[in-house]
Design a protein around this motif. Structure first.
Motif, PDB file in Angstrom:
ATOM      1  N   ASN A  28       1.896  14.962  -3.797  1.00  0.00           N
ATOM      2  CA  ASN A  28       2.454  13.614  -3.927  1.00  0.00           C
ATOM      3  C   ASN A  28       2.686  12.960  -2.564  1.00  0.00           C
ATOM      4  OD1 ASN A  28       2.445  13.793  -6.668  1.00  0.00           O
ATOM      5  ND2 ASN A  28       4.653  14.158  -6.888  1.00  0.00           N
ATOM      6  N   LEU A  29       3.232  13.753  -1.650  1.00  0.00           N
ATOM      7  CA  LEU A  29       3.494  13.225  -0.312  1.00  0.00           C
ATOM      8  C   LEU A  29       2.193  12.870   0.389  1.00  0.00           C
ATOM      9  CD1 LEU A  29       6.430  15.387   1.113  1.00  0.00           C
ATOM     10  CD2 LEU A  29       6.505  13.060   0.211  1.00  0.00           C
ATOM     11  N   GLU A  30       1.216  13.755   0.216  1.00  0.00           N
ATOM     12  CA  GLU A  30      -0.077  13.516   0.855  1.00  0.00           C
ATOM     13  C   GLU A  30      -0.718  12.222   0.320  1.00  0.00           C
ATOM     14  OE1 GLU A  30      -2.620  17.024   0.963  1.00  0.00           O
ATOM     15  OE2 GLU A  30      -4.340  15.669   0.989  1.00  0.00           O
ATOM     16  N   ASN A  31      -0.675  12.048  -0.982  1.00  0.00           N
ATOM     17  CA  ASN A  31      -1.218  10.820  -1.571  1.00  0.00           C
ATOM     18  C   ASN A  31      -0.418   9.598  -1.117  1.00  0.00           C
ATOM     19  OD1 ASN A  31      -3.301  12.080  -2.925  1.00  0.00           O
ATOM     20  ND2 ASN A  31      -2.045  12.488  -4.747  1.00  0.00           N
ATOM     21  N   ARG A  61      -1.292   8.535   2.392  1.00  0.00           N
ATOM     22  CA  ARG A  61      -2.568   7.841   2.465  1.00  0.00           C
ATOM     23  C   ARG A  61      -2.430   6.328   2.364  1.00  0.00           C
ATOM     24  NH1 ARG A  61      -6.610  11.413   2.381  1.00  0.00           N
ATOM     25  NH2 ARG A  61      -5.701  13.246   1.438  1.00  0.00           N
ATOM     26  N   LYS A  62      -1.448   5.878   1.552  1.00  0.00           N
ATOM     27  CA  LYS A  62      -1.323   4.431   1.334  1.00  0.00           C
ATOM     28  C   LYS A  62      -0.015   3.866   1.864  1.00  0.00           C
ATOM     29  CE  LYS A  62      -0.007   5.730  -3.253  1.00  0.00           C
ATOM     30  NZ  LYS A  62      -0.124   5.920  -4.629  1.00  0.00           N
ATOM     31  N   ASN A 104       3.491  -0.913   3.120  1.00  0.00           N
ATOM     32  CA  ASN A 104       4.591  -1.335   4.000  1.00  0.00           C
ATOM     33  C   ASN A 104       5.764  -0.364   4.024  1.00  0.00           C
ATOM     34  OD1 ASN A 104       4.390  -3.601   5.637  1.00  0.00           O
ATOM     35  ND2 ASN A 104       4.253  -4.913   3.807  1.00  0.00           N
ATOM     36  N   GLU A 105       5.480   0.908   3.793  1.00  0.00           N
ATOM     37  CA  GLU A 105       6.567   1.893   3.763  1.00  0.00           C
ATOM     38  C   GLU A 105       6.851   2.476   5.147  1.00  0.00           C
ATOM     39  OE1 GLU A 105       5.728   3.457  -0.826  1.00  0.00           O
ATOM     40  OE2 GLU A 105       5.240   4.760   0.881  1.00  0.00           O
ATOM     41  N   MET A 106       5.954   2.215   6.077  1.00  0.00           N
ATOM     42  CA  MET A 106       6.139   2.751   7.434  1.00  0.00           C
ATOM     43  C   MET A 106       6.844   1.726   8.308  1.00  0.00           C
ATOM     44  SD  MET A 106       5.029   5.803   7.966  1.00  0.00           S
ATOM     45  CE  MET A 106       4.173   7.016   6.956  1.00  0.00           C
ATOM     46  N   LYS A 120      -4.934   7.701  11.654  1.00  0.00           N
ATOM     47  CA  LYS A 120      -4.644   6.354  11.168  1.00  0.00           C
ATOM     48  C   LYS A 120      -3.198   5.958  11.507  1.00  0.00           C
ATOM     49  CE  LYS A 120      -4.350   3.997   6.699  1.00  0.00           C
ATOM     50  NZ  LYS A 120      -4.450   4.212   5.242  1.00  0.00           N
ATOM     51  N   LEU A 121      -2.276   6.886  11.265  1.00  0.00           N
ATOM     52  CA  LEU A 121      -0.863   6.611  11.557  1.00  0.00           C
ATOM     53  C   LEU A 121      -0.644   6.397  13.053  1.00  0.00           C
ATOM     54  CD1 LEU A 121       1.032   9.163   9.284  1.00  0.00           C
ATOM     55  CD2 LEU A 121       1.069   6.667   9.107  1.00  0.00           C
TER      56      LEU A 121
END
Ligand code: C2E
Ligand code: MG
Ligand code: MG
Ligand code: MG
Length: 280
Positions: A26-29, A32-33, A38-40, A89-90
């Motif tokens: 779940n965390l990995e998925n 990814r998005k 806008n969660e970061m 990406k991050l």
């Protein structure tokens, strides 16, 4: 009976393993998005220069607020991002955001505020890492003089390649620090050869430095090394006045830690600019 207990224990283990794997997937998925959703965000933690008693920069620290799980610590999601390659990406995103912020501060007339960005080894080892950094600087119009990249000792192991990469980065005008210094395995002769600017003393050595004589000795040694190699020093994880005093007496250049401020949202950075240690 023991057999039943054994069975239960086995089932408990099984269930929690499943949960663990589900959570990880779940965390990995989610990771990814996370940017698109806008969660970061980035929290900024100030750095105090001891001689001038002034905030001279901030460190950009990634924050993730998952829609279901809430705030997730970087110590959980950074390793996951490294495992999955999502760190590339991050990492691009953080660097770009931090550079945009630098430009914004410059436009707003906030002077001489540096930003440091953590760079994972996987990111640093990319063939085109220097070109990526260069492109981001060009796009954002950020002044490279105020940008610092924090790499770890483990990024510096392949000496020749690393030295040429670091030289290129420095030619762009940016600064390089070795994060968590002392916690890795690099030798003194290795450090001597690296074109870097700052040693960031790992917080494990600052922890309880007021009582721990080995930590005092280690920090003194790192500070002497830095003086001899013409490097600046910053201590991370400074939590109280006593630690601040000791580092000041020993001649450390800068400090960072909860004693000055925890990492804060960008809107609060300008308030911290006027921070001074006044009780000394
Ligand atoms: P780091 O780069 O060594 O950052 C210092 C960590 O110590 C941060 O944790 C900071 O919040 C915490 N800290 C600061 N002052 C104190 C203090 O006085 N006491 C204590 N106990 N802790 C303090 P955070 O934000 O949870 O980040 C943990 C690590 O995750 C970072 O360690 C860094 O290695 C990694 N990280 C965070 N953001 C990024 C990023 O954008 N990219 C990469 N590659 N790694 C990141
Ligand atoms: Mg760091
Ligand atoms: Mg660190
Ligand atoms: Mg650290």
């Amino acid at each position: 009976s023991a057999k039943e207990q054994g069975k239960n224990r086995y089932q408990t283990f099984n269930v929690s393993m499943d949960d663990h794997i589900t959570l990880k997937v779940n965390l990995e998925n989610g990771l990814r998005k996370a940017i698109e959703l806008n969660e970061m965000s980035i929290a900024y933690q100030p750095k105090l220069e001891l001689l001038s008693n002034e905030i001279i920069g901030v460190e950009a620290l990634l924050r993730w607020k998952h829609s279901e799980y809430g705030n997730i610590s970087p110590s959980t999601f950074i390793p996951l991002a490294e495992e999955t390659g999502l760190i590339l990406k991050l990492g691009d995103w953080v660097l770009r955001e931090a550079c945009l912020q630098l430009k914004k501060w410059e436009d707003e007339g906030v002077e001489h505020l540096g930003v440091s960005v953590n760079v994972s080894t996987i990111q640093f080892l990319q063939k085109d890492f220097v070109e990526k950094v260069e492109a981001i600087l060009k796009d954002t119009l950020a002044d490279p003089v105020y940008l610092e990249l924090e790499i770890t000792e483990s990024s510096t192991m392949d000496t020749e390649l690393v030295i040429s990469k670091l030289k290129k980065l420095k030619q762009l005008g940016i600064k390089i620090s070795i994060d968590d210094f002392g916690s890795g395995y690099s030798s003194l002769s290795h450090i001597k050869n690296l074109p870097i600017d700052i040693l960031k003393i790992d917080k494990s050595f600052i922890n309880d430095i007021e009582n721990d004589h080995s930590n005092q000795a280690i920090v003194s040694t790192i500070l002497a090394l830095a003086t001899n190699l013409n490097l600046k020093t910053i201590a991370e994880g400074v939590e109280n006045e006593r630690q601040y005093q000791i580092l000041k007496e020993k001649g450390c250049d800068q400090i960072q830690g909860y004693y000055i401020s925890k990492p804060v949202p960008v809107a609060e950075v300008s308030k911290l600019m006027h921070f001074k240690v006044t009780n000394v």
